[in-house]
Scaffold this motif. Sequence first.
Motif, short mmCIF file in Angstrom:
data_model
loop_
_atom_site.label_atom_id
_atom_site.label_comp_id
_atom_site.label_asym_id
_atom_site.label_seq_id
_atom_site.Cartn_x
_atom_site.Cartn_y
_atom_site.Cartn_z
N ASN A 90 24.83 47.51 40.90
CA ASN A 90 24.38 46.39 41.73
C ASN A 90 25.10 45.08 41.44
O ASN A 90 24.73 44.04 41.97
CB ASN A 90 22.87 46.18 41.53
N ASP A 91 26.12 45.16 40.59
CA ASP A 91 26.82 43.94 40.18
C ASP A 91 28.05 43.73 41.06
O ASP A 91 29.04 44.45 40.91
CB ASP A 91 27.20 44.06 38.70
N PRO A 92 28.02 42.76 41.97
CA PRO A 92 29.20 42.56 42.84
C PRO A 92 30.45 42.19 42.05
O PRO A 92 31.56 42.55 42.44
CB PRO A 92 28.77 41.42 43.76
N ILE A 93 30.27 41.48 40.93
CA ILE A 93 31.45 41.09 40.14
C ILE A 93 32.14 42.32 39.56
O ILE A 93 33.36 42.40 39.49
CB ILE A 93 31.07 40.10 39.01
N PHE A 94 31.32 43.31 39.17
CA PHE A 94 31.91 44.55 38.66
C PHE A 94 32.77 45.21 39.72
O PHE A 94 33.91 45.60 39.46
CB PHE A 94 30.81 45.52 38.20
N TRP A 95 32.23 45.32 40.94
CA TRP A 95 32.99 45.97 42.01
C TRP A 95 34.23 45.17 42.37
O TRP A 95 35.29 45.73 42.63
CB TRP A 95 32.11 46.19 43.24
N ASP A 96 34.07 43.83 42.34
CA ASP A 96 35.24 42.98 42.59
C ASP A 96 36.33 43.23 41.55
O ASP A 96 37.51 43.36 41.89
CB ASP A 96 34.83 41.49 42.52
N SER A 97 35.91 43.27 40.29
CA SER A 97 36.92 43.42 39.25
C SER A 97 37.54 44.81 39.28
O SER A 97 38.72 44.97 38.99
CB SER A 97 36.33 43.10 37.87
N LEU A 98 36.76 45.80 39.67
CA LEU A 98 37.32 47.14 39.83
C LEU A 98 38.36 47.13 40.95
O LEU A 98 39.47 47.67 40.82
CB LEU A 98 36.22 48.15 40.14
N TRP A 99 38.03 46.45 42.03
CA TRP A 99 38.95 46.36 43.17
C TRP A 99 40.23 45.62 42.80
O TRP A 99 41.34 46.07 43.11
CB TRP A 99 38.23 45.68 44.34
N VAL A 100 40.06 44.50 42.09
CA VAL A 100 41.22 43.72 41.64
C VAL A 100 42.11 44.58 40.74
O VAL A 100 43.35 44.57 40.85
CB VAL A 100 40.75 42.44 40.89
N THR A 101 41.47 45.37 39.87
CA THR A 101 42.23 46.23 38.96
C THR A 101 43.02 47.27 39.74
O THR A 101 44.21 47.51 39.46
CB THR A 101 41.29 46.93 37.96
N ALA A 260 44.96 37.26 30.31
CA ALA A 260 44.34 36.34 29.36
C ALA A 260 45.19 35.09 29.14
O ALA A 260 44.65 34.00 29.03
CB ALA A 260 44.06 37.05 28.03
N VAL A 261 46.52 35.23 29.06
CA VAL A 261 47.33 34.05 28.78
C VAL A 261 47.77 33.30 30.03
O VAL A 261 48.15 32.14 29.94
CB VAL A 261 48.59 34.34 27.92
N THR A 262 47.75 33.94 31.20
CA THR A 262 48.24 33.22 32.37
C THR A 262 47.11 32.61 33.22
O THR A 262 47.09 31.42 33.46
CB THR A 262 49.11 34.12 33.27
N THR A 263 46.17 33.44 33.65
CA THR A 263 45.17 32.92 34.58
C THR A 263 43.75 32.92 34.03
O THR A 263 42.86 32.32 34.62
CB THR A 263 45.14 33.78 35.86
N ALA A 264 43.52 33.64 32.93
CA ALA A 264 42.18 33.76 32.36
C ALA A 264 41.16 34.20 33.41
O ALA A 264 40.03 33.72 33.43
CB ALA A 264 41.76 32.45 31.69
N GLY A 265 41.57 35.10 34.28
CA GLY A 265 40.62 35.66 35.24
C GLY A 265 40.58 34.90 36.57
O GLY A 265 40.15 35.44 37.58
N GLY A 266 41.05 33.65 36.55
CA GLY A 266 40.97 32.84 37.75
C GLY A 266 42.15 33.07 38.69
O GLY A 266 42.92 33.98 38.45
N PRO A 267 42.33 32.34 39.72
CA PRO A 267 41.36 31.38 40.26
C PRO A 267 40.22 32.10 40.98
O PRO A 267 40.47 33.07 41.68
CB PRO A 267 42.21 30.58 41.26
N ALA A 268 39.03 31.62 40.74
CA ALA A 268 37.83 32.17 41.39
C ALA A 268 37.74 33.69 41.26
O ALA A 268 37.59 34.40 42.24
CB ALA A 268 37.78 31.76 42.88
N ASN A 269 37.86 34.18 40.02
CA ASN A 269 37.75 35.61 39.74
C ASN A 269 38.83 36.47 40.40
O ASN A 269 38.73 37.68 40.39
CB ASN A 269 36.38 36.16 40.16
N ALA A 270 39.86 35.85 40.95
CA ALA A 270 40.87 36.61 41.68
C ALA A 270 41.64 37.55 40.77
O ALA A 270 42.18 38.56 41.21
CB ALA A 270 41.85 35.67 42.39
#
Lengths: 321, 307
Positions: A90-101, A260-270
């Motif tokens: 149920n965690d949208p951030i998890f699905w987002d990060s899976l998609w980004v990966t 980790a060294v370039t964007t630290a997950g950002g911008p906006a979780n992208a």
Amino acid sequence: MTIASSSPPSRLPTGGAAEARSRTWTEQGVSGEDRGDGRLASLFIGPALLGFLVFLLWPTLRGIYLSFTRFNLLTPAEWVGLDNYVRMVNDPIFWDSLWVTVEYVFINIGVQTVAALATAVLLQRLTRSAMLRGIVLTPYLMSNVVAGLVWLWILDTQLGIGNQIISGLGVDRIPFLADETWAIPTIALINVWRHVGYTALLLFAGLQAIPNDMYEAARVDGASEWRMFWRITMPLLRPVLAVVLIMTVIGSFQVFDTVAVTTAGGPANATNVLQYYIYGSAFGRFQFGYASAMSVALLVVLSAITVLQYRLTRAGRTDLG
Amino acid sequence: MTTVTTTPPTTLRPVRRRFPFGRAAAWTVMGLIVLITLLPFYWILRTALSTNAGLNADPANPLPAGLTTSGFERALGLQSAEEAVAQGGAGGGLDFWRYLLNSVLVSTLITGCQIFFSAMAAYAFSRLRWRGRDKVFGLFLAGMMVPAIFTLLPNFVLIKQLHLIDTLLGIALPTMFMTPFAVFFLRQFFMNIPKEVEEAALLDGAGKVKIFFRVVLPMASTPIITLGVLTYITSWNDYFWPLMVSYSDSSRVLTVALAVFRAQTPQTGVDWSGLMAATLIAALPMLVLFACFARRIVSSIGFTGIK
């Protein structure tokens, strides 16, 4: 563990002469026979087995256990059943990060495989220079951190030479790592730069196994380089290519350092890739149980991909005979 | 396919004269690949030798802008805080020699122990006969399938319980004893050593331990050196695990230190000159190491036991 108890006491000091008769004994199993190496073997295998059990097998089992608990490092892990998994689904951030990966892996592996294949074939068909092979490998000697920092600088919007050239060409500067659309492709390409040489050398090693007579014969028949690539190189390289793909995809899914060294997950979780999200959950929010559950999910995904790739590419078979 | 240890003597010498255009195009692509590969290295050097003011004023200059070694001085902590800030640095305390030493210690410990223990295990798996050998080896092989990321969190918990957080030993421990890959890699080479060699030593009265040290290890020196250098590079470049385990200067390695350096952004903007100097210092030892063994490594990167 089982070695010490099951290893038989040495009866003969060494059984050299008898062993020598079967030249392939190292290939065969030894069940049913004991040659008296048991005690020595348990001594030799000891440290590695200890490391294996303590730092690989035990953590694997423990990771699975922790995924069913609420655990913040400070108090003992508390069993919560499937809570973490329910939360994950149920965690949208998890699905987002899976998609980004997944997006990252596609770009990274796609470009890297084509580039590595081109490099390997050029190295094979053009030259024997070991120096060229050495040069191609140099980015692999850098850490992801160094590679990330260098490209962060080259691609810097104001001062980076990359953007200097782009604006010199009359095109608008591109905020490569600060833009939601550009960030993931950029990170993927940075990691291509670092890894392509190593992948190329793995493929090159595979190319070396293709008998040169095949190219000679094809050439006598008047085949072009292009045709030889598709008719000889590709079919014969396929098993090696398949294994390289499996290896690189698994590695690619674990992207972390460069993010980790370039964007630290950002911008906006992208660029919030799965491993970065897992790290954040564990060390940023101390949700070790939830982070473990996501690790299990990643493990399942990777296992499925491995099996699927192996099947699809028929990696087990070779055309070389 | 079988292990590729050395480059087979390739008789491949393109003799075609019919397609000079194709060859020229191919060399152009090759040249481009080399250019893309090497240009960032030059850019590190160029930036490290520039002043931050020069970089701002003249960003596209292919030569160092305002040639200076102050970036290196800042990276190595040779400048006073005021001086560093004046030249665009953060002025924060950085103990690069310390991080360099930590990196050397950790990488040496991991490489030395891992290769030695893995070689012992590989010997037991390839040239000793004992009950259950294939089952245990199968277990090791299965271990290769577990991705590193999966064991990282539980290993962190374990290292914490062992009270080894923020120690060099804590960084080294998980990979110190073995990696399934190292065992697998060396086993392939040991299996290919002819039985007769071992046989002769046995007849001379040498024990298996002596055979391991005097016969098998020397014969496998090329794969051992290759694996050793690659392991050294891998542990030197590792970032994620040291990031989890180390919190202070006492156990900080170069990769983590670099990221910290980057994070200490001064008000005026990133200290690119200092950062690139630090990057160069962090990367240089691996370039030198590689240069020493390049020929051997390049020709022995291949597959082990891949079907």
